[in-house]
Motif scaffolding. Structure first.
Motif, PDB file in Angstrom:
ATOM      1  N   ALA A  81      86.878   9.027  46.122  1.00 49.71           N
ATOM      2  CA  ALA A  81      87.706   7.820  46.043  1.00 49.71           C
ATOM      3  C   ALA A  81      86.868   6.575  45.758  1.00 49.71           C
ATOM      4  O   ALA A  81      87.352   5.610  45.153  1.00 49.71           O
ATOM      5  CB  ALA A  81      88.478   7.640  47.346  1.00 49.71           C
ATOM      6  N   LYS A  82      85.602   6.608  46.163  1.00 44.95           N
ATOM      7  CA  LYS A  82      84.707   5.468  45.953  1.00 44.95           C
ATOM      8  C   LYS A  82      83.999   5.520  44.607  1.00 44.95           C
ATOM      9  O   LYS A  82      83.185   4.643  44.301  1.00 44.95           O
ATOM     10  CB  LYS A  82      83.666   5.419  47.074  1.00 44.95           C
ATOM     11  N   GLY A  83      84.291   6.559  43.823  1.00 43.09           N
ATOM     12  CA  GLY A  83      83.676   6.670  42.513  1.00 43.09           C
ATOM     13  C   GLY A  83      82.337   7.386  42.528  1.00 43.09           C
ATOM     14  O   GLY A  83      81.610   7.376  41.528  1.00 43.09           O
ATOM     15  N   LYS A 143      91.922   5.218  38.058  1.00 43.92           N
ATOM     16  CA  LYS A 143      92.676   6.130  38.924  1.00 43.92           C
ATOM     17  C   LYS A 143      91.903   7.429  39.170  1.00 43.92           C
ATOM     18  O   LYS A 143      91.166   7.899  38.316  1.00 43.92           O
ATOM     19  CB  LYS A 143      94.042   6.441  38.318  1.00 43.92           C
ATOM     20  N   LYS A 144      92.110   7.984  40.384  1.00 41.44           N
ATOM     21  CA  LYS A 144      91.496   9.249  40.769  1.00 41.44           C
ATOM     22  C   LYS A 144      92.606  10.259  41.062  1.00 41.44           C
ATOM     23  O   LYS A 144      93.597   9.918  41.704  1.00 41.44           O
ATOM     24  CB  LYS A 144      90.630   9.075  42.024  1.00 41.44           C
ATOM     25  N   PHE A 145      92.404  11.496  40.616  1.00 41.91           N
ATOM     26  CA  PHE A 145      93.427  12.524  40.790  1.00 41.91           C
ATOM     27  C   PHE A 145      92.836  13.783  41.442  1.00 41.91           C
ATOM     28  O   PHE A 145      91.771  14.256  41.039  1.00 41.91           O
ATOM     29  CB  PHE A 145      94.038  12.915  39.447  1.00 41.91           C
ATOM     30  N   LYS A 165      88.771  28.061  35.261  1.00 45.48           N
ATOM     31  CA  LYS A 165      87.352  27.956  34.934  1.00 45.48           C
ATOM     32  C   LYS A 165      87.050  26.657  34.194  1.00 45.48           C
ATOM     33  O   LYS A 165      86.015  26.024  34.408  1.00 45.48           O
ATOM     34  CB  LYS A 165      86.914  29.148  34.076  1.00 45.48           C
ATOM     35  N   VAL A 166      87.965  26.246  33.329  1.00 42.38           N
ATOM     36  CA  VAL A 166      87.795  24.987  32.601  1.00 42.38           C
ATOM     37  C   VAL A 166      87.758  23.825  33.578  1.00 42.38           C
ATOM     38  O   VAL A 166      86.970  22.890  33.438  1.00 42.38           O
ATOM     39  CB  VAL A 166      88.943  24.793  31.582  1.00 42.38           C
ATOM     40  N   MET A 167      88.619  23.891  34.607  1.00 42.35           N
ATOM     41  CA  MET A 167      88.693  22.834  35.606  1.00 42.35           C
ATOM     42  C   MET A 167      87.410  22.788  36.438  1.00 42.35           C
ATOM     43  O   MET A 167      86.863  21.714  36.719  1.00 42.35           O
ATOM     44  CB  MET A 167      89.899  23.099  36.518  1.00 42.35           C
ATOM     45  N   LEU A 168      86.918  23.949  36.830  1.00 40.17           N
ATOM     46  CA  LEU A 168      85.783  23.999  37.752  1.00 40.17           C
ATOM     47  C   LEU A 168      84.437  23.775  37.060  1.00 40.17           C
ATOM     48  O   LEU A 168      83.521  23.208  37.659  1.00 40.17           O
ATOM     49  CB  LEU A 168      85.767  25.355  38.467  1.00 40.17           C
ATOM     50  N   GLU A 169      84.335  24.216  35.826  1.00 38.91           N
ATOM     51  CA  GLU A 169      83.046  24.141  35.146  1.00 38.91           C
ATOM     52  C   GLU A 169      83.056  23.295  33.884  1.00 38.91           C
ATOM     53  O   GLU A 169      82.018  22.825  33.447  1.00 38.91           O
ATOM     54  CB  GLU A 169      82.570  25.555  34.780  1.00 38.91           C
ATOM     55  N   GLY A 170      84.235  23.121  33.304  1.00 39.24           N
ATOM     56  CA  GLY A 170      84.290  22.468  32.014  1.00 39.24           C
ATOM     57  C   GLY A 170      83.936  23.458  30.917  1.00 39.24           C
ATOM     58  O   GLY A 170      83.443  24.550  31.174  1.00 39.24           O
ATOM     59  N   GLY A 171      84.212  23.091  29.712  1.00 35.25           N
ATOM     60  CA  GLY A 171      83.852  23.942  28.573  1.00 35.25           C
ATOM     61  C   GLY A 171      82.903  23.161  27.695  1.00 35.25           C
ATOM     62  O   GLY A 171      82.016  22.457  28.171  1.00 35.25           O
ATOM     63  N   LEU A 172      83.100  23.278  26.407  1.00 36.22           N
ATOM     64  CA  LEU A 172      82.293  22.498  25.474  1.00 36.22           C
ATOM     65  C   LEU A 172      82.560  21.013  25.683  1.00 36.22           C
ATOM     66  O   LEU A 172      81.653  20.179  25.620  1.00 36.22           O
ATOM     67  CB  LEU A 172      82.622  22.916  24.038  1.00 36.22           C
ATOM     68  N   GLU A 174      83.419  17.890  27.998  1.00 39.84           N
ATOM     69  CA  GLU A 174      83.193  17.495  29.388  1.00 39.84           C
ATOM     70  C   GLU A 174      84.521  17.154  30.065  1.00 39.84           C
ATOM     71  O   GLU A 174      85.360  16.456  29.499  1.00 39.84           O
ATOM     72  CB  GLU A 174      82.268  16.281  29.442  1.00 39.84           C
ATOM     73  N   LYS A 175      84.705  17.664  31.273  1.00 41.76           N
ATOM     74  CA  LYS A 175      85.937  17.357  31.980  1.00 41.76           C
ATOM     75  C   LYS A 175      85.852  15.958  32.587  1.00 41.76           C
ATOM     76  O   LYS A 175      84.763  15.476  32.909  1.00 41.76           O
ATOM     77  CB  LYS A 175      86.231  18.394  33.067  1.00 41.76           C
ATOM     78  N   PRO A 176      86.991  15.274  32.711  1.00 42.14           N
ATOM     79  CA  PRO A 176      86.969  13.904  33.213  1.00 42.14           C
ATOM     80  C   PRO A 176      86.437  13.827  34.641  1.00 42.14           C
ATOM     81  O   PRO A 176      86.728  14.687  35.476  1.00 42.14           O
ATOM     82  CB  PRO A 176      88.442  13.471  33.139  1.00 42.14           C
ATOM     83  N   SER A 177      85.669  12.795  34.931  1.00 43.68           N
ATOM     84  CA  SER A 177      85.047  12.640  36.249  1.00 43.68           C
ATOM     85  C   SER A 177      86.024  12.122  37.298  1.00 43.68           C
ATOM     86  O   SER A 177      85.687  12.071  38.477  1.00 43.68           O
ATOM     87  CB  SER A 177      83.853  11.686  36.147  1.00 43.68           C
ATOM     88  N   ASN A 178      87.219  11.741  36.878  1.00 42.51           N
ATOM     89  CA  ASN A 178      88.194  11.198  37.826  1.00 42.51           C
ATOM     90  C   ASN A 178      89.198  12.246  38.306  1.00 42.51           C
ATOM     91  O   ASN A 178      90.235  11.904  38.863  1.00 42.51           O
ATOM     92  CB  ASN A 178      88.947  10.015  37.203  1.00 42.51           C
ATOM     93  N   VAL A 179      88.893  13.530  38.087  1.00 42.60           N
ATOM     94  CA  VAL A 179      89.791  14.611  38.509  1.00 42.60           C
ATOM     95  C   VAL A 179      89.004  15.643  39.320  1.00 42.60           C
ATOM     96  O   VAL A 179      87.942  16.100  38.900  1.00 42.60           O
ATOM     97  CB  VAL A 179      90.456  15.307  37.302  1.00 42.60           C
TER      98      VAL A 179
END
Length: 288
Positions: A81-83, A143-145, A165-172, A174-179
């Motif tokens: 929540a604090k980033g 916003k944080k989710f 797996k995409v959520m936990l590790e990401g793929g090619l 990069e997954k958003p840092s706010n989720v």
């Protein structure tokens, strides 16, 4: 004839555009909802999130006997929540010990005390294929989710784990840092023992099982929830009584509580709460 064909083609094109527009409308997340609501559920019928207007949660002070898990989840969610950097979390273990209740209670506390732009989105385990869509649509600097999946598990034929797996590790990409992703499960490795111990020794079967088991390793934090002891169960019941200012004679009260657990065949926070509901109803005490 040719003119009629052209008209038919034009009509079909217009119909196709209308269908695409409807489909896109269904998939569009209305960001204005975040100004009003803090919790959402993924609606698979319309392929979007819908707000939860009345949230089923209990006070975090009522969740006792799980102090270590509570402290760890509060700290991790506070960091997020604090980033700051934070981990995806798997809450696993015995039924009725407060796994999902803790997630909802911690979200409420952190949203209220640290970051009002922290949101909780509940996703059914059968809808994990929606994760890529959510990741693409929830990226937001302000916003944080937390995407929350309750009672997560996989059967042998379930392919939804690939989206996870995409959520936990990401793929090619990069997954958003706010989720973040929080999940509860009765199974530490997310699949039943019957599948792990399957007699099918084929390489393909082994690799599929191993890949699903390894999913749990991709959660940065594991929080274990174990069965209630006799004393823990009594403490939970007494804490409920204290919180709701219920008058009682201790020995008689605990005797009733333990008889209730015997009749249920188990001791847990959920069983304790069900006893309190029944006890208060018999005494004509309103607590909800």
């Amino acid at each position: 004839m040719s003119k009629n064909i052209d008209n038919i083609i034009n009509s079909l094109n217009e119909i196709s555009k209308s269908i695409d527009k409807i489909r896109n409308d269904h998939k569009r997340i209305d960001k204005k909802l975040f100004d009003v609501y803090k919790c959402f559920i993924w609606d698979s019928k319309f392929n979007t999130i819908r707000p939860v207007k009345k949230i089923n949660r209990i006070n975090i002070n009522l969740l006792i006997g799980i102090d270590s898990a509570k402290e760890t989840l509060i700290k991790n969610t506070s960091f997020f929540a604090k980033g700051l950097t934070a981990n995806n979390v798997l809450l696993w273990g015995s039924r009725g010990m407060g796994k999902s209740s803790l997630v909802k209670a911690v979200h409420y506390e952190i949203n209220k005390k640290i970051n009002p732009n922290l949101y909780l989105i509940q996703l059914d385990k059968n809808d994990l294929a929606a994760i890529p869509f959510l990741l693409n649509n929830l990226e937001d600097k302000e916003k944080k989710f937390i995407i929350f999946c309750d009672d997560l598990s996989f059967e042998n034929t379930n392919e939804n784990y690939k989206s996870l797996k995409v959520m936990l590790e990401g793929g090619l990409e990069e997954k958003p840092s706010n989720v973040l992703f929080y999940a509860t499960s009765n199974r530490r490795h997310l699949i039943p023992k019957s599948i792990i111990n399957d007699d099918d020794n084929s390489i393909t079967s082994y690799e599929n099982i191993d890949e699903k088991i390894s999913l749990s390793d991709r959660f940065g934090i594991w929080l274990g929830f174990h069965k209630c002891s006799y004393d823990q169960y009594n403490n939970i019941v007494l804490n409920y009584a204290k919180q709701f200012e219920i008058d009682f004679i201790k020995d008689d009260f605990l005797s009733e509580a333990n008889q209730w657990s015997i009749n249920r065949g188990s001791r847990s926070g959920r069983v304790a709460w069900q006893f309190i509901i029944n006890y208060c109803a018999k005494k004509n005490i309103k607590i909800i």
